[in-house]
Design a protein around this motif. Structure first.
Motif, PDB file in Angstrom:
ATOM      1  N   ASP A 208       7.450  10.470 -20.541  1.00 50.57           N
ATOM      2  CA  ASP A 208       7.174  11.049 -21.858  1.00 50.57           C
ATOM      3  C   ASP A 208       5.701  11.438 -21.999  1.00 50.57           C
ATOM      4  O   ASP A 208       5.368  12.488 -22.557  1.00 50.57           O
ATOM      5  N   ALA A 211       5.066  14.597 -20.063  1.00 55.34           N
ATOM      6  CA  ALA A 211       5.595  15.747 -20.804  1.00 55.34           C
ATOM      7  C   ALA A 211       4.613  16.197 -21.871  1.00 55.34           C
ATOM      8  O   ALA A 211       4.361  17.408 -22.039  1.00 55.34           O
ATOM      9  N   ASP A 216       4.546  19.767 -23.790  1.00 54.06           N
ATOM     10  CA  ASP A 216       5.945  19.798 -24.200  1.00 54.06           C
ATOM     11  C   ASP A 216       6.279  18.581 -25.069  1.00 54.06           C
ATOM     12  O   ASP A 216       5.767  17.486 -24.834  1.00 54.06           O
ATOM     13  N   PRO A 218       8.818  15.885 -25.687  1.00 53.35           N
ATOM     14  CA  PRO A 218       9.989  15.333 -24.994  1.00 53.35           C
ATOM     15  C   PRO A 218      11.140  15.015 -25.931  1.00 53.35           C
ATOM     16  O   PRO A 218      12.281  14.859 -25.485  1.00 53.35           O
ATOM     17  N   GLY A 219      10.858  14.864 -27.218  1.00 54.97           N
ATOM     18  CA  GLY A 219      11.928  14.554 -28.166  1.00 54.97           C
ATOM     19  C   GLY A 219      12.433  13.131 -28.066  1.00 54.97           C
ATOM     20  O   GLY A 219      13.463  12.798 -28.651  1.00 54.97           O
ATOM     21  N   LEU A 364      18.610  12.496 -18.606  1.00 57.12           N
ATOM     22  CA  LEU A 364      18.094  13.479 -19.554  1.00 57.12           C
ATOM     23  C   LEU A 364      17.055  14.354 -18.846  1.00 57.12           C
ATOM     24  O   LEU A 364      16.023  13.851 -18.383  1.00 57.12           O
ATOM     25  N   LYS A 366      14.846  18.138 -19.051  1.00 58.42           N
ATOM     26  CA  LYS A 366      14.369  19.187 -19.955  1.00 58.42           C
ATOM     27  C   LYS A 366      13.561  20.183 -19.139  1.00 58.42           C
ATOM     28  O   LYS A 366      12.729  19.777 -18.313  1.00 58.42           O
ATOM     29  N   GLU A 367      13.807  21.446 -19.373  1.00 56.66           N
ATOM     30  CA  GLU A 367      13.078  22.504 -18.673  1.00 56.66           C
ATOM     31  C   GLU A 367      12.327  23.366 -19.671  1.00 56.66           C
ATOM     32  O   GLU A 367      12.862  23.749 -20.711  1.00 56.66           O
ATOM     33  N   THR A 368      11.073  23.641 -19.362  1.00 57.13           N
ATOM     34  CA  THR A 368      10.282  24.631 -20.079  1.00 57.13           C
ATOM     35  C   THR A 368       9.681  25.565 -19.023  1.00 57.13           C
ATOM     36  O   THR A 368       9.959  25.413 -17.829  1.00 57.13           O
ATOM     37  N   HIS A 373      11.324  18.472 -16.396  1.00 58.57           N
ATOM     38  CA  HIS A 373      11.079  17.071 -16.752  1.00 58.57           C
ATOM     39  C   HIS A 373      12.332  16.240 -16.506  1.00 58.57           C
ATOM     40  O   HIS A 373      13.427  16.615 -16.940  1.00 58.57           O
ATOM     41  N   LEU A 375      13.428  13.020 -17.917  1.00 57.56           N
ATOM     42  CA  LEU A 375      12.965  12.177 -19.021  1.00 57.56           C
ATOM     43  C   LEU A 375      13.693  10.846 -19.108  1.00 57.56           C
ATOM     44  O   LEU A 375      13.186   9.908 -19.716  1.00 57.56           O
ATOM     45  N   ARG A 395      16.877  22.957 -10.024  1.00 54.88           N
ATOM     46  CA  ARG A 395      16.213  23.444 -11.229  1.00 54.88           C
ATOM     47  C   ARG A 395      14.802  23.953 -10.922  1.00 54.88           C
ATOM     48  O   ARG A 395      14.366  24.980 -11.458  1.00 54.88           O
TER      49      ARG A 395
END
Length: 400
Positions: A208, A211, A216, A218-219, A364, A366-368, A373, A375, A395
């Motif tokens: 996190d 990220a 970003d 991470p939410g 989990l 996450k891509e930006t 990531h 996570l 990815r």
């Protein structure tokens, strides 16, 4: 922009190293750099678990956990055999000690059938044939479960990645990340600046934070839970032949205190699960005020405390009292005494927590732009690391 590599992987645990290995296999010639903040790889979650190759019986159909574990367990056994890494397919017992647990045990049998995992249902007398000292009302024997040395697996993955041209750099703590047109730039604690086309975040306990360094959201937040283990004295190690687990509580993403005969013949008992006071807090005396303050300021921390405070009180009691821990173990192994247990090294689990107090119970990602990531990589991450590495590599290469 001059690039030092094509893909920069932050984190030298089993997932980061498997990702580097997978990239070099899928796209030979891709320049991969792994940055690990410690003096060697796999010194945290990878090197501080029970070494179990999980079958996938616990995980709901359709989940990434189920997909990766069912595929990954056989693949891990094959990898260990190919590279002479210590391992053994032992099978394990999942034991119901209370009548109220029998429906949940039956549910695991149904789930095994959904995953095509071979299991055998056992009564009390049949339990004794597998584990003479274990007591229970009923059990399931899962034959595809095994044990191995995940630190040795990580070392082999690093060796294979390096043989294919990857670079693994230790003592390289990442302190800053900058996004650039067409790539990313990373500065380490030593002042080195590395530039790459794509960044992969496999930082585990610090995923996190990485990220956020990358700009970003991470939410979620990584909340560290310490798993504390005991080991049976060598003179009493014959109390347990293999692997013995309780029926898990579906309300909590931990498997409960279990018995594990490791690849070296020692028998570990645990873990319980208590909040750690630092992301690498392997004991009550390890406190990082900044990390602790961040955890306490996060709304999800108070939500989970409100939902599960009774469970947490029990875990804390077992953490502070060997006799209380022993009473929990005696549900499965009545002959054990507090004097039979000696403290063993603890581990810390990186548990992703949402702001509403929900524990993330699956992988989990996450891509930006130019960043991938990882996570949340809960158990069975080590078991399924080869499959997960391929997924993360896919990815990353897509971003290239």
């Amino acid at each position: 922009m001059r690039y030092d590599g094509d893909v920069l992987v932050i984190g030298g645990g089993i997932i980061g190293l498997s990702t580097a290995y997978a990239i070099t296999r899928a796209a030979p010639g891709t320049r991969v750099i792994v940055l690990e903040k410690e003096s060697g790889p796999a010194l945290h979650q990878t090197g501080r678990n029970s070494g179990v190759i999980h079958s996938g019986i616990y995980y709901p159909p359709g989940s990434l956990k189920a997909k990766f574990a069912v595929q990954g367990s056989a693949e891990m056994v094959k990898f260990c055999a190919e590279y002479d890494i210590p391992h053994e397919v032992t099978g394990k017992l999942i034991v119901a000690t209370e009548r109220s647990e029998l429906p949940r045990l039956h549910g695991l049998v149904q789930r095994a059938r959904q995953h095509a995992i071979p299991v055998r249902e056992l009564g009390p007398a049949q339990i004794a044939a597998y584990e003479p000292r274990v007591r229970g009302r009923a059990a399931v024997f899962v034959g595809t479960t095994g044990i191995c040395d995940f630190s040795a697996v990580s070392t082999q993955l690093a060796r294979l990645a390096q043989d294919a041209g990857a670079s693994v750099r230790c003592d390289a703590r990442v302190e800053a990340i900058g996004r650039r047109s067409g790539g990313v730039a990373v500065r380490t604690a030593s002042g080195d600046v590395l530039r790459a086309r794509v960044l992969v975040n496999c930082a585990g306990l610090h995923s996190d934070q990485i990220a956020r360094l990358a700009g970003d959201d991470p939410g979620m937040r990584i909340i560290p839970f310490r798993g504390e283990f005991y080991e049976l004295k060598r003179a009493r190690a014959d109390l347990v032949r293999g692997l013995v687990y309780p029926v898990p509580d579906p309300a909590f993403p931990f498997l409960g205190v279990h018995l594990t005969r490791g690849i070296d013949g020692s028998v570990h008992i645990g873990p319980n699960a208590v909040p750690a006071l630092a992301k690498e807090g392997y004991g009550w005396l390890t406190v990082h005020p900044g990390e602790l303050a961040s955890t306490l300021a996060y709304p999800g921390s108070w939500q989970i405390a409100r939902k599960h405070w009774r469970y947490g009180v029990g875990e804390l009691h077992r953490s502070l009292s060997r006799r209380a821990f022993t009473r929990a173990v005696r549900r499965l192994l009545p002959d054990v005494t507090a004097d039979d247990l000696i403290p063993a090294p603890a581990g810390v689990r990186a548990q992703a927590l949402l702001p509403d107090g929900t524990l993330v119970d699956d992988f989990l990602f996450k891509e930006t732009a130019r960043v991938v990531h990882v996570l949340n990589a809960p158990s069975p991450a080590a078991t399924a690391s080869l499959a997960i590495g391929r997924e993360v590599a896919r990815r990353a290469l897509r971003q290239l």
